[in-house]
Write a protein that holds these residues in place. Structure first.
Motif, short mmCIF file in Angstrom:
data_model
loop_
_atom_site.label_atom_id
_atom_site.label_comp_id
_atom_site.label_asym_id
_atom_site.label_seq_id
_atom_site.Cartn_x
_atom_site.Cartn_y
_atom_site.Cartn_z
N PHE A 47 1.01 -0.75 -0.05
CA PHE A 47 0.13 -0.11 -0.32
C PHE A 47 0.79 1.26 -0.30
N LYS A 48 0.39 1.86 -0.65
CA LYS A 48 1.13 3.59 -0.68
C LYS A 48 -0.05 4.69 -0.93
N LYS A 49 -0.26 5.48 -0.14
CA LYS A 49 -0.75 6.70 -0.17
C LYS A 49 -2.53 6.52 -0.49
N GLY A 50 -2.77 4.67 0.14
CA GLY A 50 -4.57 3.94 -0.28
C GLY A 50 -4.45 3.87 -1.55
N GLU A 51 -3.16 3.38 -1.84
CA GLU A 51 -3.93 2.11 -3.69
C GLU A 51 -2.31 1.13 -3.77
N HIS A 85 -11.78 -0.19 -6.49
CA HIS A 85 -12.78 0.46 -6.26
C HIS A 85 -11.88 0.60 -4.82
N LYS A 86 -12.08 1.98 -4.54
CA LYS A 86 -11.92 2.16 -3.25
C LYS A 86 -11.57 1.64 -1.54
N LYS A 87 -13.42 0.71 -1.88
CA LYS A 87 -14.15 0.12 -0.83
C LYS A 87 -12.78 -0.73 -0.28
N GLU A 88 -13.06 -1.64 -1.83
CA GLU A 88 -12.57 -3.16 -2.06
C GLU A 88 -10.64 -2.99 -1.16
N ILE A 89 -10.17 -1.91 -1.81
CA ILE A 89 -8.60 -1.73 -0.85
C ILE A 89 -9.17 -1.12 0.33
N ILE A 90 -9.86 -0.27 1.04
CA ILE A 90 -10.32 0.00 2.33
C ILE A 90 -10.24 -1.77 3.02
#
Length: 147
Positions: free
Chosen positions: A48-52, A79-84
Protein backbone atom coordinates in the motif's frame (compact mmCIF):
# COMPACT_ATOMS: atom_id res chain seq x y z
CA UNK A 1 -9.68 -16.74 -19.44
CA UNK A 2 -6.13 -17.15 -20.72
CA UNK A 3 -3.53 -17.37 -17.96
CA UNK A 4 -0.33 -15.42 -18.64
CA UNK A 5 1.64 -16.32 -15.52
CA UNK A 6 1.04 -18.08 -12.20
CA UNK A 7 2.82 -17.63 -8.90
CA UNK A 8 3.10 -21.19 -7.59
CA UNK A 9 6.52 -20.98 -5.93
CA UNK A 10 5.77 -17.62 -4.36
CA UNK A 11 2.72 -18.99 -2.55
CA UNK A 12 4.49 -21.95 -0.98
CA UNK A 13 4.30 -21.63 2.78
CA UNK A 14 1.18 -19.47 2.72
CA UNK A 15 -2.47 -20.27 3.31
CA UNK A 16 -4.86 -18.35 1.05
CA UNK A 17 -7.60 -16.59 3.01
CA UNK A 18 -9.43 -14.81 0.19
CA UNK A 19 -8.91 -13.83 -3.45
CA UNK A 20 -9.69 -10.63 -5.35
CA UNK A 21 -9.42 -9.44 -8.94
CA UNK A 22 -7.66 -6.19 -9.82
CA UNK A 23 -6.81 -4.38 -13.00
CA UNK A 24 -3.24 -3.34 -13.66
CA UNK A 25 -1.78 -0.20 -15.21
CA UNK A 26 0.78 -1.19 -17.85
CA UNK A 27 2.82 0.50 -20.55
CA UNK A 28 2.61 -0.58 -24.18
CA UNK A 29 5.72 -2.75 -24.20
CA UNK A 30 4.53 -4.48 -21.01
CA UNK A 31 1.27 -5.46 -22.67
CA UNK A 32 3.20 -6.91 -25.61
CA UNK A 33 5.43 -8.79 -23.19
CA UNK A 34 2.34 -10.14 -21.42
CA UNK A 35 0.87 -11.31 -24.72
CA UNK A 36 4.15 -13.15 -25.35
CA UNK A 37 3.74 -14.71 -21.85
CA UNK A 38 7.13 -13.57 -20.57
CA UNK A 39 6.00 -12.44 -17.12
CA UNK A 40 7.49 -13.74 -13.87
CA UNK A 41 5.66 -13.31 -10.54
CA UNK A 42 7.89 -15.49 -8.35
CA UNK A 43 9.26 -12.86 -5.92
CA UNK A 44 6.51 -10.31 -6.36
CA UNK A 45 4.39 -8.81 -3.63
CA UNK A 46 1.79 -6.08 -3.18
CA UNK A 47 2.07 -3.04 -0.93
CA UNK A 48 0.00 0.00 0.00
CA UNK A 49 1.15 3.53 -0.78
CA UNK A 50 -1.09 6.55 -0.11
CA UNK A 51 -4.27 4.46 -0.19
CA UNK A 52 -3.40 2.69 -3.45
CA UNK A 53 -2.14 -0.80 -4.23
CA UNK A 54 1.12 -1.39 -6.10
CA UNK A 55 2.63 -4.57 -7.53
CA UNK A 56 6.34 -4.79 -6.82
CA UNK A 57 9.07 -7.10 -8.24
CA UNK A 58 6.91 -8.47 -11.05
CA UNK A 59 9.28 -9.05 -13.94
CA UNK A 60 7.95 -8.25 -17.41
CA UNK A 61 10.69 -9.30 -19.83
CA UNK A 62 11.94 -6.73 -22.32
CA UNK A 63 10.06 -6.63 -25.58
CA UNK A 64 12.45 -6.31 -28.51
CA UNK A 65 15.52 -4.16 -27.76
CA UNK A 66 13.93 -1.41 -25.71
CA UNK A 67 15.88 0.22 -22.89
CA UNK A 68 13.27 0.13 -20.15
CA UNK A 69 12.91 -0.59 -16.46
CA UNK A 70 11.65 -4.17 -16.12
CA UNK A 71 11.00 -4.26 -12.37
CA UNK A 72 9.15 -1.01 -11.80
CA UNK A 73 6.20 -0.75 -9.41
CA UNK A 74 2.87 -1.08 -11.21
CA UNK A 75 -0.38 0.37 -9.94
CA UNK A 76 -3.27 -2.02 -9.32
CA UNK A 77 -6.75 -0.76 -10.11
CA UNK A 78 -9.49 -1.55 -7.59
CA UNK A 79 -12.45 0.30 -6.11
CA UNK A 80 -11.64 2.42 -3.07
CA UNK A 81 -13.99 0.41 -0.83
CA UNK A 82 -12.28 -2.85 -1.79
CA UNK A 83 -8.86 -1.37 -1.04
CA UNK A 84 -10.02 -0.12 2.37
CA UNK A 85 -11.56 -3.52 3.17
CA UNK A 86 -8.30 -5.27 2.24
CA UNK A 87 -6.24 -2.83 4.32
CA UNK A 88 -8.49 -3.38 7.36
CA UNK A 89 -8.22 -7.18 7.08
CA UNK A 90 -4.47 -6.93 6.65
CA UNK A 91 -4.17 -4.82 9.81
CA UNK A 92 -6.56 -7.00 11.81
CA UNK A 93 -5.06 -10.44 11.07
CA UNK A 94 -1.58 -11.39 12.23
CA UNK A 95 1.19 -12.56 9.88
CA UNK A 96 -0.79 -11.74 6.74
CA UNK A 97 0.28 -10.20 3.47
CA UNK A 98 -1.07 -9.71 -0.04
CA UNK A 99 0.50 -11.68 -2.90
CA UNK A 100 -0.39 -11.94 -6.59
CA UNK A 101 -1.49 -15.44 -7.58
CA UNK A 102 -1.77 -15.05 -11.35
CA UNK A 103 -1.99 -12.62 -14.26
CA UNK A 104 -4.50 -13.40 -16.98
CA UNK A 105 -6.61 -12.02 -19.82
CA UNK A 106 -10.31 -11.85 -18.97
CA UNK A 107 -13.12 -12.41 -21.49
CA UNK A 108 -12.83 -8.82 -22.76
CA UNK A 109 -9.05 -9.19 -23.39
CA UNK A 110 -8.17 -6.98 -20.43
CA UNK A 111 -5.16 -7.91 -18.33
CA UNK A 112 -6.17 -8.69 -14.75
CA UNK A 113 -4.23 -9.70 -11.65
CA UNK A 114 -5.66 -12.15 -9.15
CA UNK A 115 -4.43 -11.16 -5.71
CA UNK A 116 -4.82 -13.12 -2.50
CA UNK A 117 -4.78 -12.22 1.15
CA UNK A 118 -2.47 -14.89 2.54
CA UNK A 119 -1.32 -15.95 5.98
CA UNK A 120 2.04 -17.56 6.71
CA UNK A 121 2.04 -21.21 7.74
CA UNK A 122 4.21 -22.73 10.44
CA UNK A 123 6.10 -26.03 10.08
CA UNK A 124 3.27 -28.21 11.33
CA UNK A 125 0.85 -26.66 8.83
CA UNK A 126 3.33 -27.19 5.99
CA UNK A 127 3.78 -30.85 6.92
CA UNK A 128 0.04 -31.34 7.10
CA UNK A 129 -0.35 -29.72 3.69
CA UNK A 130 2.31 -32.02 2.19
CA UNK A 131 0.60 -35.10 3.65
CA UNK A 132 -2.71 -33.97 2.22
CA UNK A 133 -1.19 -33.46 -1.24
CA UNK A 134 0.54 -36.86 -1.13
CA UNK A 135 -2.73 -38.55 -0.19
CA UNK A 136 -4.54 -36.83 -3.06
CA UNK A 137 -1.85 -37.95 -5.54
CA UNK A 138 -2.07 -41.50 -4.22
CA UNK A 139 -5.87 -41.51 -4.56
CA UNK A 140 -5.62 -40.24 -8.15
CA UNK A 141 -3.12 -42.98 -8.94
CA UNK A 142 -5.38 -45.65 -7.43
CA UNK A 143 -8.38 -44.32 -9.36
CA UNK A 144 -6.48 -44.32 -12.66
CA UNK A 145 -5.28 -47.90 -12.08
CA UNK A 146 -8.78 -49.02 -11.10
CA UNK A 147 -10.43 -47.58 -14.20
Amino acid sequence: MKVISENRKGLYGYKIIEKHEAGISLLGWEVKSARAQTVNLTNSYIFFKKGELFLCNANFAKYMLLKVEEDRDRKLLMHKKEIIRLKNKLDRLSSTTIKPTKIYFNNKSKIKVEIALVQGMNRADKREDLKKRDNEKYMQKVKSNYL
